[in-house]
Design a protein around this motif. Structure first.
Motif, PDB file in Angstrom:
ATOM      1  N   PHE A  34      10.765 -15.326  35.081  1.00  0.00           N
ATOM      2  CA  PHE A  34      11.334 -14.932  36.720  1.00  0.00           C
ATOM      3  C   PHE A  34      11.642 -15.808  37.520  1.00  0.00           C
ATOM      4  N   TRP A  35      10.621 -16.539  38.213  1.00  0.00           N
ATOM      5  CA  TRP A  35      11.637 -17.273  39.170  1.00  0.00           C
ATOM      6  C   TRP A  35      12.632 -18.174  39.011  1.00  0.00           C
ATOM      7  N   THR A  36      13.020 -18.540  37.874  1.00  0.00           N
ATOM      8  CA  THR A  36      13.233 -19.279  37.443  1.00  0.00           C
ATOM      9  C   THR A  36      14.752 -19.319  37.437  1.00  0.00           C
ATOM     10  N   GLY A  37      15.014 -17.492  37.310  1.00  0.00           N
ATOM     11  CA  GLY A  37      16.060 -17.321  37.077  1.00  0.00           C
ATOM     12  C   GLY A  37      16.506 -16.668  35.309  1.00  0.00           C
ATOM     13  N   CYS A  38      15.553 -16.812  35.043  1.00  0.00           N
ATOM     14  CA  CYS A  38      15.605 -17.390  33.031  1.00  0.00           C
ATOM     15  C   CYS A  38      15.032 -15.538  32.890  1.00  0.00           C
ATOM     16  N   ALA A  39      15.251 -14.458  33.217  1.00  0.00           N
ATOM     17  CA  ALA A  39      14.345 -13.290  32.739  1.00  0.00           C
ATOM     18  C   ALA A  39      14.486 -13.142  32.075  1.00  0.00           C
ATOM     19  N   SER A  40      14.091 -12.327  30.792  1.00  0.00           N
ATOM     20  CA  SER A  40      14.233 -12.043  29.192  1.00  0.00           C
ATOM     21  C   SER A  40      14.653 -11.146  29.382  1.00  0.00           C
ATOM     22  N   ARG A  41      13.573  -9.571  30.476  1.00  0.00           N
ATOM     23  CA  ARG A  41      13.717  -8.650  30.747  1.00  0.00           C
ATOM     24  C   ARG A  41      13.458  -7.851  29.689  1.00  0.00           C
ATOM     25  N   PRO A  42      12.349  -8.459  28.503  1.00  0.00           N
ATOM     26  CA  PRO A  42      13.034  -7.733  27.572  1.00  0.00           C
ATOM     27  C   PRO A  42      12.601  -6.093  27.172  1.00  0.00           C
ATOM     28  N   GLU A  43      13.229  -5.574  26.840  1.00  0.00           N
ATOM     29  CA  GLU A  43      12.748  -4.239  26.484  1.00  0.00           C
ATOM     30  C   GLU A  43      13.039  -3.349  25.724  1.00  0.00           C
ATOM     31  N   ALA A  44      11.671  -2.740  25.165  1.00  0.00           N
ATOM     32  CA  ALA A  44      11.555  -2.430  23.261  1.00  0.00           C
ATOM     33  C   ALA A  44      13.030  -1.314  23.155  1.00  0.00           C
ATOM     34  N   SER A  45      13.207  -1.869  22.052  1.00  0.00           N
ATOM     35  CA  SER A  45      14.207  -0.945  20.666  1.00  0.00           C
ATOM     36  C   SER A  45      13.918   0.661  20.921  1.00  0.00           C
ATOM     37  N   ALA A  46      14.509   1.431  20.436  1.00  0.00           N
ATOM     38  CA  ALA A  46      14.015   2.941  19.959  1.00  0.00           C
ATOM     39  C   ALA A  46      12.413   2.601  19.209  1.00  0.00           C
ATOM     40  N   PHE A  47      13.098   2.090  17.641  1.00  0.00           N
ATOM     41  CA  PHE A  47      12.166   1.370  17.056  1.00  0.00           C
ATOM     42  C   PHE A  47      10.964   1.299  17.706  1.00  0.00           C
ATOM     43  N   GLU A  48      10.615  -0.054  18.739  1.00  0.00           N
ATOM     44  CA  GLU A  48      10.015  -0.368  18.851  1.00  0.00           C
ATOM     45  C   GLU A  48       9.098   0.992  19.722  1.00  0.00           C
ATOM     46  N   ARG A  49       9.870   1.512  20.077  1.00  0.00           N
ATOM     47  CA  ARG A  49       9.027   3.106  21.411  1.00  0.00           C
ATOM     48  C   ARG A  49       8.883   3.768  20.243  1.00  0.00           C
TER      49      ARG A  49
END
Ligand SMILES: [Zn+2]
Length: 296
Positions: A34-49
């Motif tokens: 996050f603080w190095t500007g490399c956040a992956s922002r993981p957002e689950a897919s519809a399947f994962e949800r």
């Protein structure tokens, strides 16, 4: 549906495999992304949800502040289902916040229990105001501020003259109080003793984005024969800082670059200023606060 069920079971397996220390490292790596500007922002897919509908397996429970600048999943670069979050102004324990955390520990078996304060916390600043001023607020708000005020150790804070240092010390003192409150829960401490749970206190610096894990509750080395743990004195002016060594990976190659981030802990103790009050061990019972546990 069958696939979702399998995925849910896999999530459960993944959850079981992680040790509390590994969960903590995962959070620290997420914060470093996050603080190095490399956040992956993981957002689950519809399947994962869909797979998540059946059951949740958060590995961390956190008591954080409601402040809009401290969204915990963003700060730790975590996704849906990763964190059980309780946020309330001033990140303090009351009946409902304690109950929520107890639920997470007992029924979700979270592996890290965290209290996070933050730089520039308005609730903590307001708690430092004179009582007469606090009492002008709506009743519930005034009560909440008075409760925070009681834990602030204002006599000691009077000796901190630098505004930024005061802000940090006040927030840290409050985090410590809440962690101590959690440690009065025998079920939580039993899990700590069994190494099923790590309880940490941390400070989020808004300006840098860095989360500083400044305390960890752990079993005292000599406590084996004791029914409870030992509380160490908390030094005035303690500062701890997790040092991050980030390799020179260009930002464009950030994806997966957490391998390039090496975590090393460094602790420094700033002696109290000559005019400051003598350092007293914090009151409380049965807690050993270990600062900045070295992480492998
Ligand atoms: Zn706040």
């Amino acid at each position: 549906m069958e696939d979702s069920r399998k995925r849910n079971m896999q999530m459960q397996e993944n959850f079981k495999e992680l040790s509390p220390a590994e969960v903590l490292v995962k959070l620290q790596r997420g914060n470093a992304r996050f603080w190095t500007g490399c956040a992956s922002r993981p957002e689950a897919s519809a399947f994962e949800r869909r797979a998540m509908i059946m059951q949740q397996f958060p590995s961390t429970a956190i008591l954080g502040c409601s402040d809009s600048r401290v969204p915990v999943e963003v700060v730790f670069d975590q996704g849906l289902g990763d964190m059980f979050v309780v946020r309330v102004a001033g990140n303090s324990l009351d009946t409902s916040t304690t109950a929520s955390l107890q639920y997470a520990v007992k029924h979700l078996s979270v592996k890290v229990l965290m209290v996070m304060g933050h730089e520039g916390c308005g609730a903590i600043k307001a708690a430092g105001l004179p009582i007469a001023q606090i009492e002008q607020e709506p009743q519930e708000l005034a009560n909440a501020l008075k409760m925070l005020k009681r834990g602030l150790d204002e006599q000691r804070l009077k000796n901190v003259h630098d505004a930024r240092a005061y802000d940090r010390e006040a927030v840290i003192t409050n985090v410590r109080r809440q962690v101590e409150g959690l440690c009065r829960d025998a079920a939580i401490m039993k899990k700590v003793q069994n190494e099923e749970l790590i309880v940490v206190g941390c400070f989020y610096e808004i300006s840098s984005g860095i989360v500083d894990f400044f305390m960890e509750v752990t079993e005292a080395p000599t406590a084996a024969a004791e029914p409870h743990l030992v509380m160490r004195g908390v030094h005035s002016g303690v500062q701890s800082r997790m040092e991050y060594h980030v390799d020179q990976t260009p930002k464009a190659d950030c994806e997966g670059s957490e391998q390039g981030v090496i975590f090393k802990r460094q602790v420094s103790f700033t002696p109290p200023a000559p005019d400051s009050a003598p350092v007293k061990p914090s009151e409380g019972d049965g807690i050993h606060m270990r600062y900045a546990k070295a992480l492998a």
